[in-house]
Design a protein around this motif. Structure first.
Motif, PDB file in Angstrom:
ATOM      1  N   ARG A 123       0.835  -1.211   0.000  1.00  0.00           N
ATOM      2  CA  ARG A 123       0.000   0.000   0.000  1.00  0.00           C
ATOM      3  C   ARG A 123       0.867   1.256   0.000  1.00  0.00           C
ATOM      4  O   ARG A 123       0.579   2.224  -0.730  1.00  0.00           O
ATOM      5  N   SER A 124       1.942   1.245   0.790  1.00  0.00           N
ATOM      6  CA  SER A 124       2.826   2.419   0.807  1.00  0.00           C
ATOM      7  C   SER A 124       3.511   2.598  -0.540  1.00  0.00           C
ATOM      8  O   SER A 124       3.689   3.739  -1.017  1.00  0.00           O
ATOM      9  N   GLU A 125       3.889   1.506  -1.197  1.00  0.00           N
ATOM     10  CA  GLU A 125       4.508   1.615  -2.519  1.00  0.00           C
ATOM     11  C   GLU A 125       3.511   2.112  -3.560  1.00  0.00           C
ATOM     12  O   GLU A 125       3.882   2.852  -4.472  1.00  0.00           O
ATOM     13  N   ALA A 126       2.239   1.701  -3.427  1.00  0.00           N
ATOM     14  CA  ALA A 126       1.214   2.194  -4.356  1.00  0.00           C
ATOM     15  C   ALA A 126       1.027   3.706  -4.201  1.00  0.00           C
ATOM     16  O   ALA A 126       0.847   4.431  -5.187  1.00  0.00           O
ATOM     17  N   ILE A 127       1.071   4.175  -2.968  1.00  0.00           N
ATOM     18  CA  ILE A 127       0.957   5.628  -2.741  1.00  0.00           C
ATOM     19  C   ILE A 127       2.156   6.348  -3.345  1.00  0.00           C
ATOM     20  O   ILE A 127       2.012   7.400  -3.987  1.00  0.00           O
ATOM     21  N   ALA A 128       3.351   5.785  -3.146  1.00  0.00           N
ATOM     22  CA  ALA A 128       4.552   6.435  -3.661  1.00  0.00           C
ATOM     23  C   ALA A 128       4.618   6.401  -5.183  1.00  0.00           C
ATOM     24  O   ALA A 128       5.249   7.273  -5.799  1.00  0.00           O
ATOM     25  N   ALA A 129       3.944   5.401  -5.827  1.00  0.00           N
ATOM     26  CA  ALA A 129       4.025   5.258  -7.279  1.00  0.00           C
ATOM     27  C   ALA A 129       3.059   6.160  -8.024  1.00  0.00           C
ATOM     28  O   ALA A 129       3.192   6.353  -9.239  1.00  0.00           O
ATOM     29  N   GLN A 130       2.066   6.726  -7.357  1.00  0.00           N
ATOM     30  CA  GLN A 130       1.103   7.567  -8.057  1.00  0.00           C
ATOM     31  C   GLN A 130       1.696   8.947  -8.358  1.00  0.00           C
ATOM     32  O   GLN A 130       2.781   9.291  -7.892  1.00  0.00           O
ATOM     33  N   ASP A 131       0.946   9.707  -9.165  1.00  0.00           N
ATOM     34  CA  ASP A 131       1.401  11.054  -9.522  1.00  0.00           C
ATOM     35  C   ASP A 131       1.219  11.966  -8.307  1.00  0.00           C
ATOM     36  O   ASP A 131       0.111  12.427  -8.011  1.00  0.00           O
ATOM     37  N   LEU A 132       2.303  12.211  -7.603  1.00  0.00           N
ATOM     38  CA  LEU A 132       2.224  12.972  -6.351  1.00  0.00           C
ATOM     39  C   LEU A 132       2.137  14.471  -6.568  1.00  0.00           C
ATOM     40  O   LEU A 132       2.049  15.223  -5.598  1.00  0.00           O
ATOM     41  N   LYS A 164      -4.490  14.226   2.931  1.00  0.00           N
ATOM     42  CA  LYS A 164      -4.999  12.844   2.943  1.00  0.00           C
ATOM     43  C   LYS A 164      -3.856  11.842   2.827  1.00  0.00           C
ATOM     44  O   LYS A 164      -3.829  10.830   3.541  1.00  0.00           O
ATOM     45  N   VAL A 165      -2.895  12.115   1.925  1.00  0.00           N
ATOM     46  CA  VAL A 165      -1.759  11.198   1.739  1.00  0.00           C
ATOM     47  C   VAL A 165      -0.925  11.122   3.020  1.00  0.00           C
ATOM     48  O   VAL A 165      -0.507  10.035   3.447  1.00  0.00           O
ATOM     49  N   THR A 166      -0.684  12.257   3.663  1.00  0.00           N
ATOM     50  CA  THR A 166       0.108  12.263   4.890  1.00  0.00           C
ATOM     51  C   THR A 166      -0.584  11.475   5.993  1.00  0.00           C
ATOM     52  O   THR A 166       0.055  10.719   6.732  1.00  0.00           O
ATOM     53  N   GLU A 167      -1.900  11.656   6.122  1.00  0.00           N
ATOM     54  CA  GLU A 167      -2.641  10.903   7.136  1.00  0.00           C
ATOM     55  C   GLU A 167      -2.577   9.401   6.864  1.00  0.00           C
ATOM     56  O   GLU A 167      -2.402   8.594   7.787  1.00  0.00           O
ATOM     57  N   GLU A 168      -2.715   9.011   5.601  1.00  0.00           N
ATOM     58  CA  GLU A 168      -2.687   7.584   5.280  1.00  0.00           C
ATOM     59  C   GLU A 168      -1.300   6.992   5.535  1.00  0.00           C
ATOM     60  O   GLU A 168      -1.175   5.888   6.082  1.00  0.00           O
ATOM     61  N   MET A 169      -0.241   7.705   5.147  1.00  0.00           N
ATOM     62  CA  MET A 169       1.105   7.195   5.401  1.00  0.00           C
ATOM     63  C   MET A 169       1.382   7.128   6.906  1.00  0.00           C
ATOM     64  O   MET A 169       2.037   6.188   7.389  1.00  0.00           O
ATOM     65  N   THR A 186      10.243   8.318  -0.465  1.00  0.00           N
ATOM     66  CA  THR A 186       9.788   8.917  -1.719  1.00  0.00           C
ATOM     67  C   THR A 186       8.642   9.891  -1.469  1.00  0.00           C
ATOM     68  O   THR A 186       8.632  11.025  -1.976  1.00  0.00           O
ATOM     69  N   VAL A 187       7.670   9.455  -0.666  1.00  0.00           N
ATOM     70  CA  VAL A 187       6.527  10.325  -0.371  1.00  0.00           C
ATOM     71  C   VAL A 187       6.975  11.552   0.405  1.00  0.00           C
ATOM     72  O   VAL A 187       6.549  12.684   0.108  1.00  0.00           O
ATOM     73  N   ASP A 188       7.850  11.371   1.391  1.00  0.00           N
ATOM     74  CA  ASP A 188       8.311  12.515   2.181  1.00  0.00           C
ATOM     75  C   ASP A 188       9.101  13.501   1.325  1.00  0.00           C
ATOM     76  O   ASP A 188       8.958  14.728   1.491  1.00  0.00           O
ATOM     77  N   ARG A 189       9.917  12.985   0.399  1.00  0.00           N
ATOM     78  CA  ARG A 189      10.689  13.878  -0.459  1.00  0.00           C
ATOM     79  C   ARG A 189       9.760  14.709  -1.356  1.00  0.00           C
ATOM     80  O   ARG A 189       9.943  15.931  -1.492  1.00  0.00           O
ATOM     81  N   GLN A 190       8.751  14.053  -1.936  1.00  0.00           N
ATOM     82  CA  GLN A 190       7.806  14.784  -2.793  1.00  0.00           C
ATOM     83  C   GLN A 190       6.979  15.776  -1.967  1.00  0.00           C
ATOM     84  O   GLN A 190       6.688  16.883  -2.425  1.00  0.00           O
ATOM     85  N   ARG A 191       6.627  15.370  -0.758  1.00  0.00           N
ATOM     86  CA  ARG A 191       5.833  16.274   0.084  1.00  0.00           C
ATOM     87  C   ARG A 191       6.634  17.510   0.468  1.00  0.00           C
ATOM     88  O   ARG A 191       6.123  18.633   0.435  1.00  0.00           O
ATOM     89  N   ARG A 192       7.899  17.304   0.829  1.00  0.00           N
ATOM     90  CA  ARG A 192       8.736  18.469   1.166  1.00  0.00           C
ATOM     91  C   ARG A 192       8.929  19.386  -0.039  1.00  0.00           C
ATOM     92  O   ARG A 192       8.897  20.622   0.100  1.00  0.00           O
TER      93      ARG A 192
END
Length: 527
Positions: free
Chosen positions: A249-258, A265-270, A305-311
């Motif tokens: 699930r975490s990889e699916a979140i990281a693979a989408q167009d961020l 919502k993404v931060t809460e889910e992660m 990956t998600v944290d880098r895109q979020r920052r």
């Protein structure tokens, strides 16, 4: 041959005899001292293993605790002679666990052995004249040590207490097995330690019975350990599957167009996935190191990956907010500078408002603070206009009354049957209406104008009808049409009569229908 050479004391049992003044047992040969040291090591190791279990899961048999005291009381007190040079120094006494610390968490039927009486001690042990004590194992006798400075009863009592100590440990282990709640593998290890301790033990009692009980425990615990291992493997497999689901699930979140996600919502889910991962680590079974490290690496990489895109997103958003904040700050300053212009500054303020809408967002907190200042500047301008409008409306009050009175007079226009007189009355009222002058606010002026316009429209409609009716040209055309219709009616009447006489039904019907139509036209024309 194993030899026991010291007297343990249970500090929590008041029924133990005074061993400080008891005779000192002496080893019969140097070579057995090493064997006895190994036995002492095994004895001290077993309580260490048992200490892993809850302290409440063992009970001190009351009979076992009281037996030594009764035996000591039965024998007369003998003054301790001076120790022989060959006597070995006594090591510290090995304490028993306190009774309050070995009470079972759940009630379980105790499996305690009865204390060994004097007759039982004679059955299982014997003492030679030199104080050598032996224990019977089947048909064989085995020497367990020497107790040369005491009576035979004291010698047997000492080694009986050693037996009771071992029996106490076996009873405790049986109670823990019955009570449940402990791992079968841990209990099996403790049983193995006790087997080593019972084998060639320096004690007097039914050691064969203890070994048989331990063999039964070892067999049942082996089966339970195997079942426990199967359950543990199933639990580990299930935990691996659950953690794999978290990773996927975490990889699916990281693979989408961020670049187009809702980051809240993404931060809460992660965060929820990470909390679930930590809960698995703390409460779930321990995974194999290789599988755990591999899953954690995948999960960590997806989070990174998600944290880098979020920052990056929030860094860009901060720049956007900063630019919008600067633009809006300048708009606020320009709006506040319009205050001295009063009403005349309103058009410029409206232009600034359009620029504000196109300036973008500066962040909720900054937007709210800047908008409060921008709106306050506009409120000052519109307040000035409101004051001006109030003053103008006060000046227009007499003119409003005059036009209201003219409207009351204009009601007579609709009641006047003579159109000429009605038009003259309305014209006079319109002239007086214009002489009154402008009225403020404009909304009230428009409302009064609309009421007068209704009266004007009604009169115009009446005049149009009268003109159509009395127009000479219209009358001439109507007279010619009326004459033509009369001639057509006379002709159709003659045709109808002829058809009636001849009996031609169809001709009679056509003539009658045409005649009725012509007569209707004539009636409409005559009005």
């Amino acid at each position: 041959m194993s030899t026991e050479e010291h007297t343990p004391v249970n500090p929590t049992d008041a029924s133990q005899p005074d061993t400080e003044n008891a005779p000192t047992p002496v080893a019969d040969a140097p070579e057995v001292v090493a064997e006895d040291a190994e036995s002492a090591t095994a004895e001290t190791a077993a309580p260490a293993e048992q200490s892993e279990a809850p302290a409440e899961e063992a009970v001190v048999p009351a009979e076992a605790a009281d037996a030594p005291a009764e035996e000591a009381a039965a024998e007369p007190s003998v003054p301790a002679p001076a120790p022989r040079p060959s006597a070995m120094p006594r090591p510290p006494a090995m304490p028993r666990p306190p009774a309050s610390a070995i009470r079972p968490a759940v009630p379980a039927a105790p499996v305690a052995a009865a204390p060994v009486s004097t007759s039982d001690a004679a059955e299982w042990g014997r003492v030679t004249e030199d104080g050598t004590v032996s224990v019977r194992e089947g048909e064989e006798w085995r020497e367990v040590g020497q107790y040369p400075d005491g009576t035979p009863a004291e010698a047997l009592a000492y080694f009986v207490r050693k037996f009771e100590d071992i029996a106490f440990k076996v009873n405790t282990l049986e109670q823990r097995v019955q009570a449940g709640g402990s791992g079968a593998a841990d209990l099996a290890k403790q049983a193995q330690h006790l087997v080593v301790e019972v084998t060639d033990a320096a004690a007097v009692g039914d050691l064969a019975n203890l070994r048989a009980r331990l063999d039964a425990l070892t067999g049942s615990l082996a089966d339970a350990s195997a079942a426990e291992a199967v359950e543990a493997k199933a639990a580990v497999d299930a935990a691996i599957a659950e953690r794999t689901a978290l990773v996927e699930r975490s990889e699916a979140i990281a693979a989408q167009d961020l670049s187009s996600v809702q980051w809240k919502k993404v931060t809460e889910e992660m965060g929820a996935l990470f909390d679930a991962w930590q809960s698995h680590q703390q409460n779930g079974p321990r995974l194999p190191k290789g599988a755990a490290n591999q899953l954690w690496k995948r999960f960590r990489d997806a989070r990174a990956t998600v944290d880098r895109q979020r920052r990056a997103f929030y860094a860009e958003l901060d720049e956007t907010h900063k630019a919008a904040r600067d633009r809006k700050s300048r708009l606020v300053e320009r709006a506040e500078a319009l205050a001295p212009k009063g009403v005349d500054g309103i058009p410029a303020y409206r232009g600034l408002l359009d620029e504000w809408k196109a300036a973008g967002r500066a962040g909720r907190k900054a937007d709210d603070a800047l908008w409060a200042r921008f709106k306050a500047a506009g409120d000052a301008l519109y307040s000035a206009r409101a004051e001006q409008a109030a003053a103008t409306e006060a000046e227009s009050a007499p003119r409003i009354e005059e036009r209201t009175a003219l409207l009351d007079q204009a009601k007579a226009v609709a009641d006047e049957a003579n159109l000429t007189k009605a038009r003259a009355l309305l014209t006079r009222i319109q002239r007086q209406w214009d002489e009154v002058g402008r009225i403020f606010p404009r909304e009230k002026e428009r409302a009064l104008d609309d009421r007068l316009r209704v009266i004007e429209q009604e009169l115009k409609s009446r005049e149009d009808v009268d003109w159509k009716r009395n127009n000479p040209e219209t009358k001439a055309r109507a007279g010619a049409m009326s004459e033509q219709l009369q001639q057509a009616i006379a002709k159709l009447e003659a045709e109808r009569d002829a058809a009636e006489k001849s009996g031609n039904a169809k001709a009679f019907k056509d003539a009658t229908e045409a005649l009725e139509a012509r007569r209707a036209w004539l009636n409409a024309l005559d009005g």
